[in-house]
Design an enzyme around this catalytic site. Structure first.
Site, short mmCIF file in Angstrom:
data_model
loop_
_atom_site.label_atom_id
_atom_site.label_comp_id
_atom_site.label_asym_id
_atom_site.label_seq_id
_atom_site.Cartn_x
_atom_site.Cartn_y
_atom_site.Cartn_z
N LYS A 1 0.86 -1.18 0.00
CA LYS A 1 0.00 0.00 0.00
C LYS A 1 0.90 1.24 0.00
O LYS A 1 1.64 1.48 0.95
CB LYS A 1 -0.91 0.03 1.23
N GLY B 1 -11.18 7.66 7.12
CA GLY B 1 -12.36 8.43 7.47
C GLY B 1 -13.57 7.62 7.87
O GLY B 1 -14.55 8.17 8.36
#
Length: 260
Positions: free
Chosen positions: A100, A189
């Site tokens: 990632k 988030g």
């Protein structure tokens, strides 16, 4: 759902939920929550969590008896060269090429990604054979550029990292899905299970959740909630929602109704 698999690069996953390893009180809780989530992949910030030094407590040791794969990330890197160097070292040390890519531009307040440095690193790493899952802002133009640079998946933020605000720009997730053909994994988030379900209902291919699970009062229970939210959201998306209307529509038709 057994045939509805998530394919990223040359890997296939049954679960569409990816979890993180940061902010837990200890490695044991990390493991228990990860197992409860049903996820087959856990991200690890290599600059903050040990998976390389075998002389110190090592997160890898806690997952030896599982099938959960590690997804090293470059959290803490602020430019392309730092991230590239980090991933080259990881490949050399433990042979992992499934990564990632995360390069932060604003390290003080928003933790927003530096998309230009991310794009630069993505192109180089992809050419070197890495399978790059690229963390980005929720911009369909940048998502397409990352796909063209060789990203195997694009991971747009829902809101600032750790904010728990949920998806702030739902339309952008749809725009990104329309713009690219590689998987879209909503990242950052997510604050609760309903946020994950909404992301999946918008058409996202998967969700990454860390803070919402690790900082919950009961991380293991929240991890399980995320598991079912992702499944429910995916089923809802695949089944096709009804059209939104301005006025009421009776559940039972009035045609042929007997008169009293």
């Amino acid at each position: 759902m057994a045939t509805d698999l998530l394919k990223i690069g040359n890997k296939t996953f049954r679960s569409r939920l990816i979890v993180g390893s940061g902010k837990y009180k200890d490695f044991d809780t990390t493991k228990q929550a990860t197992l409860a989530s049903g996820s087959q992949m856990i991200t690890v910030a290599v600059r903050r969590v040990n998976i390389i030094n075998k002389n110190e407590e090592n997160l890898l040791d806690y997952f030896k008896d599982t099938e959960i794969e590690f997804l090293p990330n470059s959290a803490g890197c602020t430019n392309a060269q730092e991230a590239i160097t980090l991933f080259r070292l990881i490949k050399e040390a433990i042979g992992i090429e499934f990564i990632k890519l995360e390069i932060i531009g604003d390290t003080q307040k928003t933790l927003y990604p530096d998309v230009l440095e991310t794009l630069k690193a993505c192109e180089i790493l992809a050419k070197e054979g890495f399978c790059v899952l690229a963390y980005s802002n929720d911009d369909p133009i940048m998502a397409k550029k990352l796909e063209n640079a060789g990203a195997s998946a694009v991971m747009p933020l829902a809101a600032p990292i750790g904010s728990g605000l949920g998806i702030q720009n739902p339309y952008n997730i749809g725009f990104i899905k329309e713009a690219i053909s590689v998987p879209v994994i909503v990242d950052a988030g997510v604050g609760c299970a309903s946020d994950a379900a909404i992301a999946m209902e918008l058409g996202a291919d998967g969700v990454l959740s860390n803070t919402a699970i690790a900082m919950a009062k009961d991380p293991v229970m929240m991890a399980e909630a995320m598991k079912y939210a992702v499944i429910a959201g995916r089923k809802s998306f695949l089944s096709g929602r009804i059209e939104k209307k301005s006025y009421a529509s009776p559940s039972s038709p009035i045609f042929g109704m007997a008169r009293l």
